[in-house]
Motif scaffolding. Structure first.
Motif, short mmCIF file in Angstrom:
data_model
loop_
_atom_site.label_atom_id
_atom_site.label_comp_id
_atom_site.label_asym_id
_atom_site.label_seq_id
_atom_site.Cartn_x
_atom_site.Cartn_y
_atom_site.Cartn_z
N ILE A 152 0.84 -1.20 0.00
CA ILE A 152 0.00 0.00 0.00
C ILE A 152 0.87 1.25 0.00
O ILE A 152 0.61 2.22 -0.73
CB ILE A 152 -0.95 -0.01 1.22
N ALA A 153 1.94 1.25 0.81
CA ALA A 153 2.82 2.41 0.88
C ALA A 153 3.52 2.67 -0.45
O ALA A 153 3.78 3.82 -0.81
CB ALA A 153 3.85 2.21 2.00
N ALA A 154 3.81 1.60 -1.20
CA ALA A 154 4.57 1.73 -2.44
C ALA A 154 3.70 2.04 -3.65
O ALA A 154 4.23 2.36 -4.72
CB ALA A 154 5.36 0.44 -2.69
N CYS A 155 2.37 1.95 -3.54
CA CYS A 155 1.50 2.07 -4.72
C CYS A 155 0.51 3.21 -4.52
O CYS A 155 -0.48 3.07 -3.78
CB CYS A 155 0.77 0.76 -4.98
N GLN A 156 0.77 4.35 -5.18
CA GLN A 156 -0.12 5.51 -5.06
C GLN A 156 -1.51 5.20 -5.60
O GLN A 156 -2.52 5.64 -5.02
CB GLN A 156 0.48 6.69 -5.83
N GLU A 157 -1.60 4.41 -6.68
CA GLU A 157 -2.90 4.07 -7.26
C GLU A 157 -3.76 3.29 -6.28
O GLU A 157 -4.97 3.50 -6.18
CB GLU A 157 -2.71 3.27 -8.56
N LEU A 158 -3.12 2.40 -5.53
CA LEU A 158 -3.85 1.60 -4.54
C LEU A 158 -4.32 2.49 -3.39
O LEU A 158 -5.45 2.35 -2.91
CB LEU A 158 -2.96 0.46 -4.03
N ARG A 159 -3.45 3.41 -2.95
CA ARG A 159 -3.85 4.32 -1.86
C ARG A 159 -5.01 5.22 -2.31
O ARG A 159 -5.94 5.47 -1.55
CB ARG A 159 -2.66 5.18 -1.41
N ASP A 160 -4.95 5.68 -3.55
CA ASP A 160 -6.04 6.51 -4.07
C ASP A 160 -7.34 5.73 -4.12
O ASP A 160 -8.42 6.26 -3.79
CB ASP A 160 -5.70 7.03 -5.48
N LEU A 161 -7.25 4.47 -4.55
CA LEU A 161 -8.44 3.62 -4.64
C LEU A 161 -9.06 3.41 -3.25
O LEU A 161 -10.28 3.47 -3.09
CB LEU A 161 -8.07 2.27 -5.26
N LEU A 162 -8.22 3.20 -2.25
CA LEU A 162 -8.70 2.92 -0.90
C LEU A 162 -9.04 4.18 -0.11
O LEU A 162 -9.66 4.10 0.95
CB LEU A 162 -7.64 2.12 -0.14
N TRP A 211 -1.56 1.33 10.51
CA TRP A 211 -2.14 2.63 10.85
C TRP A 211 -2.29 3.45 9.57
O TRP A 211 -1.31 3.91 9.00
CB TRP A 211 -1.23 3.34 11.83
N TYR A 212 -3.55 3.61 9.14
CA TYR A 212 -3.83 4.39 7.94
C TYR A 212 -4.63 5.64 8.31
O TYR A 212 -5.61 5.57 9.07
CB TYR A 212 -4.63 3.56 6.93
N ILE A 213 -4.21 6.78 7.76
CA ILE A 213 -4.95 8.02 7.89
C ILE A 213 -5.71 8.23 6.58
O ILE A 213 -5.12 8.16 5.50
CB ILE A 213 -4.02 9.23 8.15
N LEU A 214 -7.00 8.49 6.67
CA LEU A 214 -7.85 8.53 5.48
C LEU A 214 -7.92 9.93 4.89
O LEU A 214 -7.73 10.94 5.59
CB LEU A 214 -9.26 8.04 5.83
N SER A 215 -8.20 9.97 3.60
CA SER A 215 -8.31 11.24 2.88
C SER A 215 -9.75 11.74 2.90
O SER A 215 -10.66 11.07 3.41
CB SER A 215 -7.84 11.04 1.43
N ALA A 216 -9.96 12.92 2.33
CA ALA A 216 -11.32 13.48 2.23
C ALA A 216 -12.17 12.58 1.34
O ALA A 216 -11.65 11.88 0.45
CB ALA A 216 -11.25 14.89 1.67
N GLY A 217 -13.48 12.57 1.59
CA GLY A 217 -14.38 11.75 0.78
C GLY A 217 -14.52 10.34 1.29
O GLY A 217 -15.03 9.46 0.59
N THR A 218 -14.07 10.09 2.53
CA THR A 218 -14.22 8.77 3.14
C THR A 218 -15.16 8.86 4.34
O THR A 218 -15.34 9.93 4.92
CB THR A 218 -12.87 8.19 3.60
N LYS A 219 -15.74 7.73 4.70
CA LYS A 219 -16.63 7.64 5.86
C LYS A 219 -16.15 6.48 6.72
O LYS A 219 -16.03 5.35 6.24
CB LYS A 219 -18.07 7.42 5.42
N ARG A 242 -15.37 3.60 4.14
CA ARG A 242 -15.88 3.65 2.76
C ARG A 242 -15.32 4.87 2.07
O ARG A 242 -15.27 5.96 2.63
CB ARG A 242 -17.41 3.74 2.78
N ARG A 243 -14.91 4.68 0.82
CA ARG A 243 -14.51 5.80 -0.02
C ARG A 243 -15.50 5.93 -1.16
O ARG A 243 -15.87 4.94 -1.80
CB ARG A 243 -13.12 5.59 -0.60
N SER A 244 -15.95 7.13 -1.40
CA SER A 244 -16.86 7.39 -2.52
C SER A 244 -16.08 7.44 -3.81
O SER A 244 -15.13 8.22 -3.95
CB SER A 244 -17.61 8.71 -2.29
N ALA A 245 -16.45 6.57 -4.76
CA ALA A 245 -15.82 6.54 -6.09
C ALA A 245 -16.94 6.53 -7.11
O ALA A 245 -17.10 5.58 -7.87
CB ALA A 245 -14.92 5.31 -6.23
N GLU A 246 -17.75 7.57 -7.09
CA GLU A 246 -19.01 7.62 -7.84
C GLU A 246 -18.84 7.15 -9.28
O GLU A 246 -17.85 7.51 -9.93
CB GLU A 246 -19.57 9.03 -7.79
N PRO A 247 -19.82 6.34 -9.73
CA PRO A 247 -21.07 5.97 -9.04
C PRO A 247 -20.93 4.79 -8.08
O PRO A 247 -21.88 4.44 -7.40
CB PRO A 247 -22.00 5.61 -10.19
#
Length: 602
Positions: A152-162, A211-219, A242-247
């Motif tokens: 997770i630390a090495a993959c920005q795409e995975l962190r963005d997805l989560l 220990w993960y700190i979440l970004s905006a748009g998560t619940k 939960r992360r919103s990845a509309e739809p």
């Protein structure tokens, strides 16, 4: 001085009162049909395994009884894993179609939920891109567990997805866990002891995780409580979010919760959080199972006299039975007493016939159910145990037909041996102790159901509480085990009944208020509801403010949980409803088609 007239009046009144009391006792004695089991029927006339819907069966067309496509859940990960079993059981209970794939690229289509195991092999940069395509198509992705923290630390795409903004550390040691209101039924709860002694006794949850700190748009639905009290809430390590990845949405579970029965409730909560409303069938049964209660032989006398200054008979009659009856009457649960004629078949002590009849009358007077336990402390073959038990029943001249059997943690072979016993031909359900896994209700054989006592009433832990809330959410089901065998044959480290009974009363009491909308049920009553729920098929549609439910496969009432964030139930045509809590309702369907009228935004 009392006159003759007053003396005569007083004597007459006393005689009338005496007669009324005597008449009441005689009537109760005459009407107490303790020797007949009201739940005994020809099990060949009950719904069997062949009538049940089982997800993932070979040849399943993926269509319901009306030729409509079922909602589909797909598990991507290792076949045969505990997480796959949880997803499959959840699909069965909610009447969804089920698919499994080892490779994300192998699956084509747009399922309702796509559950991903962290053990999935491949390049997470590529896999993250593929999962993003799914969410863009409206598919809800569930990470049932997370990849290694290094990946997770090495993959920005995975962190963005989560929805992970920062990896704060590989290992967060927390003081407890905080479950937020509105995810599982039962409201908000903090799993942290009031003192060190309570933590040592009850804290069995995983308190160490990345220990993960979440970004905006998560619940956030559940998080860790750091030992450092100065940290801001948004810095607390996330457990379920939960992360919103509309739809679509991406849900993440930071731990192994989906490998446990709690995973059933987590998936039901996720399904409810991914759309404006969610409706699914439930058992609607709350029960308490007293295992090895009562025991009818004078056994282990020396130890019981040392601990309680009583024989086994005195312990049951003077202490255990009054306490258990008191807890039961305050609990809003059905009671099933799994009797033990004997526990030690190697000694000379034999069960007491008069005591047996007395307990049968008392159990029946409480509208409870008498079952039979398979437990024993001696190394006695199941066939020899049952032969002894039924010889005792024959000598007592009581042709009672047992319909419920307690298997505890017995090996599968022993339980199946008991099912083949001629005297247990009326047996319709087996109750087991929870030992892990996610199949909490199901089939012991083609005609006999299995139900699990999911909560240990004498040792209720924080994980046990989470499991109860999850299974109330998923199935409207709870079964609390009170193992009297631990009291009458205690190990050196076991607490006394005085301590255990206080724990039992205090741990069960909150459930009456939290889950009082659900029905109390004995083991055999629960069996009927399990059969109906497993055989049920349903379809739902909504138009405006009216939700229509159509059912098939059952001829009795069936129940559903309806969860909706912004609406309430106004009325039900063809059934009824009860409010469980804000945003959650228990719907009873009395007809094959019912219409639920909602008020508010759907």
């Amino acid at each position: 001085m009392v006159s003759r007239r007053n003396f005569f009046s007083i004597a007459t009144i006393m005689a009338i009162i005496f007669f009324l009391f005597q008449f009441t006792n005689i009537a109760l004695e005459a009407w107490n049909n303790y020797d007949a089991n009201r739940y005994a029927v020809d099990i060949h006339n009950l719904k069997d395994r062949g009538m049940a819907y089982l997800a993932g069966l070979h040849g399943d067309t993926g269509e319901n009884s009306w030729g409509e496509p079922r909602g589909t859940v797909v598990f991507v990960g290792e076949a045969g894993s505990p997480m796959e079993a949880t997803v499959k059981n959840w699909a069965t209970y909610t009447k969804r179609a089920m698919g499994t794939s080892r490779d994300l690229e192998e699956w084509v289509g747009a399922p309702e939920l796509l559950v991903v195991d962290a053990a999935l092999r491949g390049d997470w940069q590529v896999l993250s891109g593929r999962l993003t395509e799914y969410t863009a198509a409206g598919v809800n992705v569930v990470f049932g567990s997370l990849p290694d923290v290094g990946q997770i630390a090495a993959c920005q795409e995975l962190r963005d997805l989560l929805g992970i903004e920062e990896v704060r550390g590989e290992n967060a040691a927390v003081a407890g866990l905080h479950l937020y209101r509105g995810f599982l039924l039962g409201g908000e709860v903090i799993y942290q002891g009031k003192d060190q002694a309570e933590d040592l006794r009850r804290q069995d949850m995983d308190l160490s995780f990345p220990w993960y700190i979440l970004s905006a748009g998560t619940k956030t639905y559940m998080k860790g409580i750091p030992e450092d009290g100065s940290l801001r809430p948004e810095e607390h390590p996330a457990v379920i979010w939960r992360r919103s990845a509309e739809p679509g949405y991406v849900f993440a579970v930071n731990g192994s919760y989906l490998e446990d029965a709690a995973g059933l409730g987590i998936l039901s909560a996720i399904a409810a959080e991914s759309r404006s409303y969610s409706v699914y069938p439930v058992v609607n049964a709350q029960g308490m199972v007293a295992a090895s209660f009562p025991s009818l032989a004078m056994e282990n006398s020396q130890e019981l006299l040392r601990r309680y200054s009583r024989s086994m008979r005195g312990l049951f009659q003077d202490i255990l039975w009054p306490d258990l009856a008191g807890v039961y009457q305050k609990s809003h649960m059905g009671l099933t007493c799994m009797m033990a004629p004997e526990l030690d078949y190697s000694d000379s002590a034999k069960p007491d016939q008069a005591l047996f009849i007395s307990y049968m009358k008392s159990i029946n007077a409480l509208s409870a159910e008498a079952g039979l336990t398979g437990q024993r402390v001696s190394d006695t073959d199941m066939a020899d145990k049952l032969a002894s038990d039924f010889a005792f029943l024959e000598a007592a001249k009581l042709e009672y037909q047992f319909t419920a059997f307690y298997g505890g943690e017995l090996p599968e072979k022993e339980v199946m041996d008991a099912l083949g016993w001629e005297g247990l031909s009326s047996l319709r359900t087996v109750v087991s102790a929870y030992t892990g896994g996610s199949e909490v209700i199901g089939w012991q054989s083609e005609r006999v159901t299995r139900q699990t006592a999911i909560a240990d009433g004498l040792d209720h832990t924080f994980m046990g509480d989470l499991r109860v809330r999850a299974l109330e959410t998923a199935l409207g089901y709870n079964s609390v085990l009170v193992d009297a065998g631990r009291v009458v044959w205690p190990s050196p480290e076991d607490s006394s009944w005085e301590v255990l009974s206080e724990r039992l009363a205090s741990d069960i009491a909150p459930y009456r208020e939290l889950f009082g909308a659900f029905d109390a049920a004995t083991a055999s009553q629960c069996d009927q509801r399990i059969r109906d729920m497993l055989a049920l098929d349903f379809t739902e549609s909504i138009e405006g403010q009216q939700l229509t439910l159509r059912t098939a496969g059952t001829d009795g009432p069936v129940w559903f949980i309806l969860r909706t964030a912004n609406a309430t139930v106004e009325k039900v045509e063809g059934g009824s409803f009860r409010r469980i809590e804000a945003g959650a309702f228990l719907i009873q369907a009395d007809q094959e088609e019912i219409v639920v009228t909602l008020r508010g935004q759907v």
